[in-house]
Design a protein around this motif. Structure first.
Motif, PDB file in Angstrom:
ATOM      1  N   MET A 130     -58.191   5.931 -26.680  1.00 56.37           N
ATOM      2  CA  MET A 130     -57.912   4.614 -27.263  1.00 56.37           C
ATOM      3  C   MET A 130     -59.232   3.993 -27.717  1.00 56.37           C
ATOM      4  SD  MET A 130     -55.664   3.686 -23.921  1.00 56.37           S
ATOM      5  CE  MET A 130     -55.065   5.107 -22.998  1.00 56.37           C
ATOM      6  N   ALA A 131     -59.486   4.004 -29.002  1.00 53.79           N
ATOM      7  CA  ALA A 131     -60.805   3.648 -29.514  1.00 53.79           C
ATOM      8  C   ALA A 131     -60.883   2.206 -29.988  1.00 53.79           C
ATOM      9  CB  ALA A 131     -61.183   4.583 -30.656  1.00 53.79           C
ATOM     10  N   GLY A 132     -61.928   1.516 -29.545  1.00 53.04           N
ATOM     11  CA  GLY A 132     -62.179   0.152 -29.972  1.00 53.04           C
ATOM     12  C   GLY A 132     -63.573   0.035 -30.573  1.00 53.04           C
ATOM     13  N   GLY A 133     -63.692  -0.789 -31.609  1.00 52.96           N
ATOM     14  CA  GLY A 133     -64.986  -0.978 -32.252  1.00 52.96           C
ATOM     15  C   GLY A 133     -64.853  -0.958 -33.756  1.00 52.96           C
ATOM     16  N   ASP A 134     -65.975  -0.879 -34.439  1.00 48.49           N
ATOM     17  CA  ASP A 134     -65.977  -0.806 -35.888  1.00 48.49           C
ATOM     18  C   ASP A 134     -65.320   0.501 -36.349  1.00 48.49           C
ATOM     19  OD1 ASP A 134     -67.478   0.184 -38.512  1.00 48.49           O
ATOM     20  OD2 ASP A 134     -67.594  -2.005 -38.484  1.00 48.49           O
ATOM     21  N   GLU A 135     -64.386   0.408 -37.287  1.00 42.08           N
ATOM     22  CA  GLU A 135     -63.639   1.593 -37.711  1.00 42.08           C
ATOM     23  C   GLU A 135     -64.547   2.667 -38.318  1.00 42.08           C
ATOM     24  OE1 GLU A 135     -59.497   1.302 -39.247  1.00 42.08           O
ATOM     25  OE2 GLU A 135     -59.982  -0.836 -39.430  1.00 42.08           O
ATOM     26  N   GLU A 136     -65.563   2.259 -39.053  1.00 42.42           N
ATOM     27  CA  GLU A 136     -66.487   3.227 -39.645  1.00 42.42           C
ATOM     28  C   GLU A 136     -67.279   3.957 -38.573  1.00 42.42           C
ATOM     29  OE1 GLU A 136     -68.959   1.603 -42.678  1.00 42.42           O
ATOM     30  OE2 GLU A 136     -67.275   1.029 -43.967  1.00 42.42           O
ATOM     31  N   ASP A 137     -67.659   3.228 -37.524  1.00 43.31           N
ATOM     32  CA  ASP A 137     -68.386   3.865 -36.412  1.00 43.31           C
ATOM     33  C   ASP A 137     -67.494   4.864 -35.684  1.00 43.31           C
ATOM     34  OD1 ASP A 137     -70.517   2.257 -37.076  1.00 43.31           O
ATOM     35  OD2 ASP A 137     -70.160   0.797 -35.471  1.00 43.31           O
ATOM     36  N   LEU A 144     -66.257  14.416 -32.716  1.00 42.78           N
ATOM     37  CA  LEU A 144     -66.706  14.590 -31.328  1.00 42.78           C
ATOM     38  C   LEU A 144     -65.597  14.236 -30.354  1.00 42.78           C
ATOM     39  CD1 LEU A 144     -69.103  15.001 -29.261  1.00 42.78           C
ATOM     40  CD2 LEU A 144     -69.499  12.537 -29.488  1.00 42.78           C
ATOM     41  N   LEU A 145     -65.006  13.070 -30.530  1.00 41.97           N
ATOM     42  CA  LEU A 145     -63.967  12.612 -29.610  1.00 41.97           C
ATOM     43  C   LEU A 145     -62.708  13.472 -29.692  1.00 41.97           C
ATOM     44  CD1 LEU A 145     -64.210   8.717 -30.038  1.00 41.97           C
ATOM     45  CD2 LEU A 145     -65.190  10.129 -28.224  1.00 41.97           C
ATOM     46  N   SER A 146     -62.404  13.956 -30.884  1.00 40.48           N
ATOM     47  CA  SER A 146     -61.164  14.719 -31.085  1.00 40.48           C
ATOM     48  C   SER A 146     -61.143  16.030 -30.314  1.00 40.48           C
ATOM     49  CB  SER A 146     -60.952  14.999 -32.575  1.00 40.48           C
ATOM     50  OG  SER A 146     -60.709  13.799 -33.280  1.00 40.48           O
ATOM     51  N   ILE A 147     -62.293  16.511 -29.898  1.00 37.76           N
ATOM     52  CA  ILE A 147     -62.350  17.713 -29.082  1.00 37.76           C
ATOM     53  C   ILE A 147     -61.691  17.465 -27.719  1.00 37.76           C
ATOM     54  CG2 ILE A 147     -63.934  19.285 -27.871  1.00 37.76           C
ATOM     55  CD1 ILE A 147     -65.876  18.666 -30.279  1.00 37.76           C
ATOM     56  N   MET A 148     -61.755  16.214 -27.274  1.00 38.67           N
ATOM     57  CA  MET A 148     -61.237  15.869 -25.955  1.00 38.67           C
ATOM     58  C   MET A 148     -59.819  15.312 -25.989  1.00 38.67           C
ATOM     59  SD  MET A 148     -64.774  14.244 -24.391  1.00 38.67           S
ATOM     60  CE  MET A 148     -65.212  13.357 -25.909  1.00 38.67           C
ATOM     61  N   GLY A 149     -59.307  15.030 -27.178  1.00 43.01           N
ATOM     62  CA  GLY A 149     -57.949  14.511 -27.262  1.00 43.01           C
ATOM     63  C   GLY A 149     -57.627  13.918 -28.609  1.00 43.01           C
ATOM     64  N   THR A 150     -56.533  13.179 -28.653  1.00 39.26           N
ATOM     65  CA  THR A 150     -56.080  12.513 -29.877  1.00 39.26           C
ATOM     66  C   THR A 150     -56.655  11.110 -29.923  1.00 39.26           C
ATOM     67  OG1 THR A 150     -54.001  13.749 -29.870  1.00 39.26           O
ATOM     68  CG2 THR A 150     -54.060  11.723 -31.165  1.00 39.26           C
ATOM     69  N   VAL A 151     -57.382  10.797 -30.996  1.00 43.83           N
ATOM     70  CA  VAL A 151     -58.029   9.493 -31.121  1.00 43.83           C
ATOM     71  C   VAL A 151     -57.090   8.530 -31.838  1.00 43.83           C
ATOM     72  CG1 VAL A 151     -60.030   8.234 -32.001  1.00 43.83           C
ATOM     73  CG2 VAL A 151     -60.278  10.623 -31.241  1.00 43.83           C
ATOM     74  N   GLN A 152     -56.827   7.393 -31.194  1.00 43.68           N
ATOM     75  CA  GLN A 152     -55.997   6.355 -31.798  1.00 43.68           C
ATOM     76  C   GLN A 152     -56.803   5.057 -31.842  1.00 43.68           C
ATOM     77  OE1 GLN A 152     -52.763   6.211 -33.218  1.00 43.68           O
ATOM     78  NE2 GLN A 152     -53.653   4.240 -33.796  1.00 43.68           N
ATOM     79  N   TYR A 153     -56.973   4.516 -33.045  1.00 46.20           N
ATOM     80  CA  TYR A 153     -57.718   3.259 -33.182  1.00 46.20           C
ATOM     81  C   TYR A 153     -56.902   2.123 -32.578  1.00 46.20           C
ATOM     82  CZ  TYR A 153     -60.127  -0.701 -35.316  1.00 46.20           C
ATOM     83  OH  TYR A 153     -60.806  -1.879 -35.529  1.00 46.20           O
ATOM     84  N   ALA A 154     -57.540   1.316 -31.721  1.00 46.48           N
ATOM     85  CA  ALA A 154     -56.860   0.216 -31.043  1.00 46.48           C
ATOM     86  C   ALA A 154     -57.163  -1.137 -31.686  1.00 46.48           C
ATOM     87  CB  ALA A 154     -57.249   0.176 -29.573  1.00 46.48           C
ATOM     88  N   GLY A 155     -58.427  -1.329 -32.113  1.00 41.06           N
ATOM     89  CA  GLY A 155     -58.821  -2.619 -32.659  1.00 41.06           C
ATOM     90  C   GLY A 155     -60.314  -2.823 -32.465  1.00 41.06           C
ATOM     91  N   PRO A 156     -60.794  -4.066 -32.534  1.00 43.61           N
ATOM     92  CA  PRO A 156     -62.221  -4.343 -32.382  1.00 43.61           C
ATOM     93  C   PRO A 156     -62.723  -3.978 -30.984  1.00 43.61           C
ATOM     94  CG  PRO A 156     -60.958  -6.378 -32.367  1.00 43.61           C
ATOM     95  CD  PRO A 156     -60.008  -5.290 -32.772  1.00 43.61           C
ATOM     96  N   LEU A 157     -64.039  -4.029 -30.804  1.00 39.37           N
ATOM     97  CA  LEU A 157     -64.657  -3.646 -29.534  1.00 39.37           C
ATOM     98  C   LEU A 157     -63.957  -4.308 -28.345  1.00 39.37           C
ATOM     99  CD1 LEU A 157     -67.046  -2.066 -28.269  1.00 39.37           C
ATOM    100  CD2 LEU A 157     -68.318  -4.222 -28.294  1.00 39.37           C
ATOM    101  N   GLY A 158     -63.655  -3.502 -27.342  1.00 42.14           N
ATOM    102  CA  GLY A 158     -62.962  -3.973 -26.148  1.00 42.14           C
ATOM    103  C   GLY A 158     -61.467  -3.710 -26.182  1.00 42.14           C
ATOM    104  N   SER A 159     -60.928  -3.456 -27.380  1.00 49.29           N
ATOM    105  CA  SER A 159     -59.479  -3.247 -27.508  1.00 49.29           C
ATOM    106  C   SER A 159     -59.019  -1.981 -26.795  1.00 49.29           C
ATOM    107  CB  SER A 159     -59.081  -3.165 -28.983  1.00 49.29           C
ATOM    108  OG  SER A 159     -59.370  -4.364 -29.660  1.00 49.29           O
ATOM    109  N   GLY A 160     -59.841  -0.938 -26.841  1.00 49.13           N
ATOM    110  CA  GLY A 160     -59.500   0.291 -26.141  1.00 49.13           C
ATOM    111  C   GLY A 160     -59.372   0.055 -24.647  1.00 49.13           C
ATOM    112  N   HIS A 161     -60.341  -0.668 -24.091  1.00 45.02           N
ATOM    113  CA  HIS A 161     -60.312  -0.952 -22.659  1.00 45.02           C
ATOM    114  C   HIS A 161     -59.145  -1.876 -22.296  1.00 45.02           C
ATOM    115  CE1 HIS A 161     -64.786   0.232 -22.242  1.00 45.02           C
ATOM    116  NE2 HIS A 161     -64.006   1.210 -21.840  1.00 45.02           N
ATOM    117  N   ALA A 162     -58.830  -2.811 -23.191  1.00 45.69           N
ATOM    118  CA  ALA A 162     -57.704  -3.718 -22.925  1.00 45.69           C
ATOM    119  C   ALA A 162     -56.395  -2.940 -22.856  1.00 45.69           C
ATOM    120  CB  ALA A 162     -57.631  -4.800 -24.002  1.00 45.69           C
ATOM    121  N   ILE A 163     -56.150  -2.094 -23.859  1.00 42.52           N
ATOM    122  CA  ILE A 163     -54.870  -1.378 -23.874  1.00 42.52           C
ATOM    123  C   ILE A 163     -54.816  -0.304 -22.783  1.00 42.52           C
ATOM    124  CG2 ILE A 163     -55.431   0.425 -25.566  1.00 42.52           C
ATOM    125  CD1 ILE A 163     -52.612  -0.228 -26.797  1.00 42.52           C
TER     126      ILE A 163
END
Length: 281
Positions: A130-137, A144-163
């Motif tokens: 669950m990825a949070g932060g700038d979409e371009e970043d 890199l992340l996709s090697i460990m799983g499926t990356v789903q954009y959550a929203g701005p920084l902190g959104s990944g941790h919130a969800i």
């Protein structure tokens, strides 16, 4: 930016199986942990100090909580690190946003990318990330992340941790309800195998009934690999968010309190599936 050298801070139950996947994918991976040691056969080169992390392209954190992540980041900033920083821990989203401001002031990129799926899915690279932060970043580190799983954009920084916290709260509520139901069914004379066949073919099925009951609870193995204290931490974060941001919170406080009570009653470092032992008494 091409990423080739990766630092991995935290080589516990999750980090020890996630980091070797990056090695197999062709990355040079350097690990660090104040307690755990990773087998040399993993291909991960374990370092004795964070001072050697200055030249890495990306640094991943898989640590117990926000406080430890912040302490590690502070040390890394002291050695003028230039890496993209990725927190895959289950951190508090509000602390993540605070830390992000400090990191941004240093001209660095910071993302939160917590995971769900446990050790079994971490081993096979099938986590939900669950990825949070700038979409371009996030796109920059997607390979890199996709090697460990499926990356789903959550929203701005902190959104990944919130969800992530909210997800674990929903999972915990289902866990307690499933344990209550199984205990009641058994007392009524319904065999566990019949309970599972019917529940999992009906509307009551959830992650606990489909994945955990037969494998860890009915078998009495209680070894899912996810500690109860970590579930309490995540549900506490979720409850705090719900209390602050929702108009009502009819359930989250009860779920948090029951898990905390169970942790106290069980003692030691119990697996989260051992909550069943408390419910069936």
């Amino acid at each position: 930016m091409k990423i080739s050298k990766v630092g991995f801070v935290g080589l516990g139950a999750m980090g020890s199986v996630m980091s070797p996947l990056l090695v197999k994918a062709g990355y040079q991976v350097f690990g660090y942990d104040i307690i755990a040691n990773i087998d040399e056969s993993s291909g991960v080169k374990q370092l004795d100090t964070l001072d050697d992390f200055a030249q890495f392209d990306a640094v991943i954190f898989m640590l117990p909580n926000s406080k430890i992540v912040s302490e590690v980041v502070t040390k890394l900033l002291e050695i003028n690190i230039k890496s993209i920083l990725i927190d895959m821990s289950s951190s508090d989203p509000r602390e993540t946003k605070k830390l992000g401001k400090i990191i941004e002031a240093e001209g660095l990129k910071f993302l939160d990318a917590p995971v769900s799926g446990g050790v079994s899915r971490a081993k096979t690279g099938d986590l939900m990330i669950m990825a949070g932060g700038d979409e371009e970043d996030i796109l920059e580190v997607n390979d890199l992340l996709s090697i460990m799983g499926t990356v789903q954009y959550a929203g701005p920084l902190g959104s990944g941790h919130a969800i992530k916290a909210l997800n674990n709260y929903v999972s915990a509520a289902g866990l307690i309800a499933s344990f209550e139901a199984l205990t009641t069914a058994r007392s009524f004379g319904i065999k566990p195998e019949n309970f599972l066949k019917i529940i999992n073919g009906a509307t009551g099925k959830n992650n606990t009934t489909e994945v955990k009951l037969d494998k860890f609870v009915v078998s009495e193995k209680f070894n899912s690999g996810f500690a109860l204290d970590l579930m309490v931490k995540d549900v506490s974060i979720a409850h705090s968010l719900i209390k602050d941001l929702s108009s009502d919170n009819p359930l989250s406080n009860d779920v948090r309190n029951y898990l905390s009570k169970s942790l106290d009653l069980l003692g030691g470092n119990p697996d989260h599936t051992e909550v069943y032992k408390v419910i069936k008494k």
